[in-house]
Design an enzyme around this catalytic site. Structure first.
Site, mmCIF file in Angstrom:
data_model
loop_
_atom_site.group_PDB
_atom_site.id
_atom_site.type_symbol
_atom_site.label_atom_id
_atom_site.label_comp_id
_atom_site.label_asym_id
_atom_site.label_seq_id
_atom_site.Cartn_x
_atom_site.Cartn_y
_atom_site.Cartn_z
ATOM 1 N N SER A 177 11.497 -16.920 16.044
ATOM 2 C CA SER A 177 11.967 -18.239 16.551
ATOM 3 C C SER A 177 10.852 -19.028 17.029
ATOM 4 C CB SER A 177 12.774 -17.899 17.786
ATOM 5 O OG SER A 177 13.354 -19.035 18.357
ATOM 6 N N TYR A 190 14.309 -13.590 25.794
ATOM 7 C CA TYR A 190 14.456 -13.716 24.386
ATOM 8 C C TYR A 190 13.179 -14.311 23.878
ATOM 9 C CZ TYR A 190 16.169 -16.251 20.032
ATOM 10 O OH TYR A 190 16.298 -16.696 18.735
#
Length: 288
Positions: A177, A190
Protein backbone atom coordinates in the site's frame (compact mmCIF):
# COMPACT_ATOMS: atom_id res chain seq x y z
CA UNK A 1 -8.21 10.00 -19.57
CA UNK A 2 -10.12 7.75 -17.16
CA UNK A 3 -13.20 9.37 -15.66
CA UNK A 4 -14.64 7.87 -12.49
CA UNK A 5 -17.96 8.62 -10.77
CA UNK A 6 -17.82 10.72 -7.63
CA UNK A 7 -17.88 8.68 -4.43
CA UNK A 8 -20.41 9.69 -1.78
CA UNK A 9 -20.94 8.83 1.88
CA UNK A 10 -21.83 5.18 2.53
CA UNK A 11 -20.97 2.41 4.93
CA UNK A 12 -20.85 -1.35 5.25
CA UNK A 13 -19.66 -3.90 7.79
CA UNK A 14 -16.40 -5.79 7.40
CA UNK A 15 -15.41 -7.51 5.20
CA UNK A 16 -17.72 -5.60 2.80
CA UNK A 17 -19.43 -6.63 -0.42
CA UNK A 18 -18.72 -5.28 -3.88
CA UNK A 19 -22.34 -5.85 -4.90
CA UNK A 20 -23.50 -3.31 -2.29
CA UNK A 21 -21.17 -0.46 -3.28
CA UNK A 22 -22.19 2.75 -5.03
CA UNK A 23 -20.80 3.09 -7.62
CA UNK A 24 -19.96 -0.55 -8.38
CA UNK A 25 -16.19 -0.87 -8.95
CA UNK A 26 -15.03 -1.60 -12.49
CA UNK A 27 -13.14 -4.88 -12.84
CA UNK A 28 -11.67 -4.87 -16.36
CA UNK A 29 -11.74 -2.57 -19.36
CA UNK A 30 -13.73 -3.83 -22.32
CA UNK A 31 -10.77 -2.78 -24.45
CA UNK A 32 -8.30 -4.98 -22.56
CA UNK A 33 -7.14 -7.68 -24.96
CA UNK A 34 -5.45 -10.77 -23.59
CA UNK A 35 -2.44 -12.04 -25.53
CA UNK A 36 -1.68 -15.34 -23.82
CA UNK A 37 0.86 -13.88 -21.39
CA UNK A 38 -0.19 -16.45 -18.77
CA UNK A 39 -1.33 -19.25 -21.05
CA UNK A 40 -1.48 -22.56 -19.16
CA UNK A 41 -0.40 -21.02 -15.86
CA UNK A 42 -2.01 -21.64 -12.47
CA UNK A 43 -2.57 -18.67 -10.16
CA UNK A 44 -3.76 -18.49 -6.57
CA UNK A 45 -5.05 -15.16 -5.26
CA UNK A 46 -5.94 -14.54 -1.63
CA UNK A 47 -8.98 -12.32 -1.20
CA UNK A 48 -9.87 -12.77 -4.85
CA UNK A 49 -13.62 -12.36 -4.49
CA UNK A 50 -13.75 -8.58 -4.94
CA UNK A 51 -11.81 -5.39 -5.51
CA UNK A 52 -8.18 -5.66 -6.59
CA UNK A 53 -8.23 -9.43 -6.08
CA UNK A 54 -11.21 -9.88 -8.41
CA UNK A 55 -9.69 -7.62 -11.04
CA UNK A 56 -6.43 -9.56 -10.88
CA UNK A 57 -8.31 -12.86 -11.21
CA UNK A 58 -10.21 -11.72 -14.29
CA UNK A 59 -7.13 -10.22 -15.93
CA UNK A 60 -5.19 -13.43 -15.28
CA UNK A 61 -8.02 -15.46 -16.80
CA UNK A 62 -8.12 -13.24 -19.87
CA UNK A 63 -4.39 -13.88 -20.25
CA UNK A 64 -4.95 -17.65 -20.20
CA UNK A 65 -4.48 -18.68 -16.55
CA UNK A 66 -6.65 -20.93 -14.44
CA UNK A 67 -7.37 -19.18 -11.14
CA UNK A 68 -7.91 -20.32 -7.57
CA UNK A 69 -8.84 -17.71 -5.00
CA UNK A 70 -9.81 -17.46 -1.36
CA UNK A 71 -12.71 -15.63 0.23
CA UNK A 72 -14.41 -15.31 3.61
CA UNK A 73 -17.78 -16.90 4.33
CA UNK A 74 -19.49 -13.50 4.40
CA UNK A 75 -18.25 -12.85 0.85
CA UNK A 76 -19.90 -15.89 -0.81
CA UNK A 77 -22.05 -13.85 -3.19
CA UNK A 78 -19.06 -11.85 -4.40
CA UNK A 79 -17.04 -15.07 -4.76
CA UNK A 80 -19.75 -16.62 -6.93
CA UNK A 81 -19.61 -13.61 -9.24
CA UNK A 82 -15.83 -13.86 -9.51
CA UNK A 83 -16.14 -17.52 -10.48
CA UNK A 84 -18.62 -16.52 -13.17
CA UNK A 85 -16.28 -13.85 -14.52
CA UNK A 86 -13.29 -16.22 -14.65
CA UNK A 87 -15.29 -18.92 -16.38
CA UNK A 88 -16.66 -16.36 -18.85
CA UNK A 89 -13.05 -15.94 -19.99
CA UNK A 90 -12.90 -19.67 -20.77
CA UNK A 91 -10.74 -20.59 -17.78
CA UNK A 92 -11.23 -22.79 -14.74
CA UNK A 93 -12.00 -21.23 -11.37
CA UNK A 94 -11.63 -22.59 -7.86
CA UNK A 95 -13.17 -20.61 -4.99
CA UNK A 96 -11.90 -21.62 -1.54
CA UNK A 97 -13.57 -20.36 1.63
CA UNK A 98 -10.73 -19.74 4.07
CA UNK A 99 -9.72 -17.57 7.01
CA UNK A 100 -5.98 -17.35 6.41
CA UNK A 101 -4.91 -16.32 9.89
CA UNK A 102 -4.08 -19.94 10.75
CA UNK A 103 -1.11 -21.83 9.32
CA UNK A 104 -3.05 -25.07 8.81
CA UNK A 105 -5.67 -23.28 6.72
CA UNK A 106 -3.02 -21.76 4.47
CA UNK A 107 -1.34 -25.13 4.01
CA UNK A 108 -4.72 -26.61 3.07
CA UNK A 109 -5.42 -23.85 0.53
CA UNK A 110 -2.13 -24.52 -1.24
CA UNK A 111 -2.81 -28.27 -1.24
CA UNK A 112 -6.35 -27.86 -2.59
CA UNK A 113 -5.00 -25.72 -5.43
CA UNK A 114 -2.37 -28.34 -6.25
CA UNK A 115 -4.91 -31.17 -6.07
CA UNK A 116 -7.30 -29.34 -8.39
CA UNK A 117 -4.93 -27.90 -10.98
CA UNK A 118 -1.80 -30.03 -10.63
CA UNK A 119 0.59 -27.16 -9.96
CA UNK A 120 1.11 -23.52 -9.06
CA UNK A 121 2.93 -20.73 -10.90
CA UNK A 122 1.85 -17.49 -9.24
CA UNK A 123 0.79 -16.68 -5.70
CA UNK A 124 -0.82 -13.28 -5.15
CA UNK A 125 -0.98 -12.33 -1.47
CA UNK A 126 -3.80 -9.82 -1.65
CA UNK A 127 -6.06 -10.46 1.36
CA UNK A 128 -5.97 -7.71 3.94
CA UNK A 129 -7.91 -5.64 6.43
CA UNK A 130 -7.78 -2.26 8.12
CA UNK A 131 -9.62 -0.29 10.78
CA UNK A 132 -9.56 3.41 11.53
CA UNK A 133 -8.01 4.61 14.80
CA UNK A 134 -7.06 8.23 15.43
CA UNK A 135 -5.57 7.83 18.93
CA UNK A 136 -3.02 5.06 19.43
CA UNK A 137 -3.62 5.03 23.17
CA UNK A 138 -7.04 3.56 22.36
CA UNK A 139 -5.80 1.09 19.71
CA UNK A 140 -6.64 -2.28 21.25
CA UNK A 141 -4.35 -5.28 21.47
CA UNK A 142 -7.04 -7.24 19.63
CA UNK A 143 -7.11 -4.85 16.66
CA UNK A 144 -3.30 -4.77 16.44
CA UNK A 145 -3.12 -8.57 16.53
CA UNK A 146 -5.95 -9.08 14.03
CA UNK A 147 -4.43 -6.64 11.54
CA UNK A 148 -1.04 -8.37 11.67
CA UNK A 149 -2.53 -11.87 11.57
CA UNK A 150 -4.59 -10.97 8.50
CA UNK A 151 -2.08 -8.87 6.58
CA UNK A 152 1.30 -10.35 7.54
CA UNK A 153 0.94 -13.78 9.15
CA UNK A 154 -1.23 -15.06 6.29
CA UNK A 155 1.26 -13.78 3.72
CA UNK A 156 4.08 -15.63 5.50
CA UNK A 157 2.10 -18.88 5.83
CA UNK A 158 0.92 -18.79 2.21
CA UNK A 159 4.35 -17.97 0.80
CA UNK A 160 6.09 -20.65 2.86
CA UNK A 161 3.60 -23.30 1.78
CA UNK A 162 3.77 -22.24 -1.88
CA UNK A 163 7.54 -21.97 -2.31
CA UNK A 164 8.32 -25.72 -2.58
CA UNK A 165 5.99 -25.84 -5.59
CA UNK A 166 7.36 -22.81 -7.44
CA UNK A 167 10.14 -23.06 -10.00
CA UNK A 168 11.89 -21.18 -12.77
CA UNK A 169 9.94 -18.08 -13.88
CA UNK A 170 7.26 -18.54 -11.22
CA UNK A 171 6.24 -15.59 -9.05
CA UNK A 172 4.98 -14.31 -5.73
CA UNK A 173 3.27 -10.91 -5.79
CA UNK A 174 2.40 -9.13 -2.55
CA UNK A 175 -0.20 -6.39 -2.27
CA UNK A 176 1.25 -3.60 -0.13
CA UNK A 177 0.00 0.00 0.00
CA UNK A 178 1.01 3.60 -0.45
CA UNK A 179 0.39 3.84 3.29
CA UNK A 180 3.67 2.01 3.93
CA UNK A 181 5.37 5.16 2.62
CA UNK A 182 3.11 8.03 3.71
CA UNK A 183 1.99 6.65 7.10
CA UNK A 184 -1.50 8.12 7.56
CA UNK A 185 -2.08 8.94 11.22
CA UNK A 186 -5.39 7.05 11.38
CA UNK A 187 -3.94 3.75 10.10
CA UNK A 188 -0.94 3.04 12.31
CA UNK A 189 -1.37 -0.74 12.56
CA UNK A 190 -2.34 -1.12 8.89
CA UNK A 191 0.59 1.03 7.73
CA UNK A 192 2.96 -1.01 9.88
CA UNK A 193 1.81 -4.23 8.23
CA UNK A 194 2.23 -2.77 4.77
CA UNK A 195 5.76 -1.63 5.61
CA UNK A 196 6.47 -5.17 6.77
CA UNK A 197 5.20 -6.49 3.43
CA UNK A 198 7.64 -4.27 1.51
CA UNK A 199 10.57 -5.52 3.61
CA UNK A 200 9.36 -9.12 3.37
CA UNK A 201 9.19 -8.80 -0.41
CA UNK A 202 12.76 -7.55 -0.66
CA UNK A 203 14.21 -10.14 1.69
CA UNK A 204 12.35 -13.10 0.19
CA UNK A 205 13.38 -12.00 -3.29
CA UNK A 206 17.02 -12.04 -2.21
CA UNK A 207 16.55 -15.54 -0.82
CA UNK A 208 14.88 -17.17 -3.84
CA UNK A 209 15.69 -15.14 -6.95
CA UNK A 210 18.78 -17.29 -7.55
CA UNK A 211 16.55 -20.23 -8.34
CA UNK A 212 14.40 -18.27 -10.74
CA UNK A 213 11.45 -17.33 -8.51
CA UNK A 214 10.65 -13.61 -8.66
CA UNK A 215 9.05 -11.82 -5.70
CA UNK A 216 7.59 -8.34 -6.15
CA UNK A 217 4.97 -6.06 -4.65
CA UNK A 218 2.30 -3.59 -5.72
CA UNK A 219 1.60 -0.55 -3.53
CA UNK A 220 -1.75 0.90 -4.57
CA UNK A 221 -2.96 4.35 -3.68
CA UNK A 222 -6.65 4.91 -2.92
CA UNK A 223 -8.66 2.36 -4.91
CA UNK A 224 -12.44 1.93 -4.79
CA UNK A 225 -12.92 -1.50 -3.18
CA UNK A 226 -15.25 -2.94 -0.50
CA UNK A 227 -12.59 -2.31 2.16
CA UNK A 228 -13.28 1.43 1.94
CA UNK A 229 -17.01 1.56 2.86
CA UNK A 230 -16.48 -1.31 5.34
CA UNK A 231 -13.74 0.52 7.24
CA UNK A 232 -13.54 4.25 6.47
CA UNK A 233 -17.29 4.37 5.84
CA UNK A 234 -18.07 2.35 8.94
CA UNK A 235 -16.04 4.78 11.04
CA UNK A 236 -17.51 7.91 9.45
CA UNK A 237 -19.48 7.68 6.19
CA UNK A 238 -18.78 11.35 5.44
CA UNK A 239 -15.05 10.59 5.20
CA UNK A 240 -15.75 8.78 1.91
CA UNK A 241 -17.03 11.96 0.26
CA UNK A 242 -14.69 12.53 -2.67
CA UNK A 243 -12.53 9.52 -1.73
CA UNK A 244 -9.23 9.66 -3.64
CA UNK A 245 -9.54 13.27 -4.79
CA UNK A 246 -6.40 14.09 -2.79
CA UNK A 247 -4.23 12.30 -5.38
CA UNK A 248 -2.45 14.34 -8.08
CA UNK A 249 -4.88 12.80 -10.59
CA UNK A 250 -7.77 14.03 -8.45
CA UNK A 251 -9.59 10.72 -8.17
CA UNK A 252 -9.54 7.21 -6.73
CA UNK A 253 -8.30 4.33 -8.81
CA UNK A 254 -10.57 1.61 -10.14
CA UNK A 255 -9.67 -2.08 -9.76
CA UNK A 256 -9.28 -2.43 -13.54
CA UNK A 257 -6.28 -0.09 -13.26
CA UNK A 258 -4.56 -2.49 -10.86
CA UNK A 259 -5.12 -5.87 -12.54
CA UNK A 260 -2.63 -5.20 -15.37
CA UNK A 261 0.11 -4.45 -12.80
CA UNK A 262 -0.25 -7.96 -11.44
CA UNK A 263 -0.29 -9.42 -14.96
CA UNK A 264 3.00 -7.64 -15.70
CA UNK A 265 4.66 -9.00 -12.57
CA UNK A 266 3.34 -12.53 -13.15
CA UNK A 267 4.37 -12.65 -16.82
CA UNK A 268 7.78 -12.90 -18.44
CA UNK A 269 7.47 -9.21 -19.36
CA UNK A 270 8.99 -8.62 -15.89
CA UNK A 271 11.69 -11.31 -16.17
CA UNK A 272 14.46 -8.92 -14.99
CA UNK A 273 12.48 -7.49 -12.06
CA UNK A 274 12.48 -8.88 -8.52
CA UNK A 275 12.37 -7.39 -5.05
CA UNK A 276 10.67 -4.29 -6.46
CA UNK A 277 7.40 -2.42 -5.92
CA UNK A 278 5.03 -0.92 -8.48
CA UNK A 279 3.18 2.25 -7.47
CA UNK A 280 -0.25 2.64 -9.14
CA UNK A 281 -1.29 5.49 -6.87
CA UNK A 282 -2.63 8.35 -8.96
CA UNK A 283 0.68 10.18 -9.32
CA UNK A 284 1.93 10.45 -5.74
CA UNK A 285 5.75 10.28 -5.60
CA UNK A 286 6.88 8.12 -2.66
CA UNK A 287 10.58 7.36 -3.36
CA UNK A 288 10.34 3.63 -2.70
Amino acid sequence: MVSTPKIHAQKQRLPGLESEMTPIPEVIRDSYRGSGKLEGKIALITGGDSGIGRSTAVHFAREGAHVAFTYLAEEKSDADETVRLIEAEGQKALAIEADLRERATCDAVIQQTLDTFGGLNTLVNNAGTQQINEDMTTLSDEQWKTTFETNVDSLFYMSRAALPHLGEDDTIINNASINAYIGPQSLIDYSATKGAIISFTRALSNQVVGRGVRVNAVAPGPVWTPLQPATIGAYDPEKLEGFGEITPMGRAGQPFELGPCFVFLAALDSSFISGQTLHPNGGTVVNG
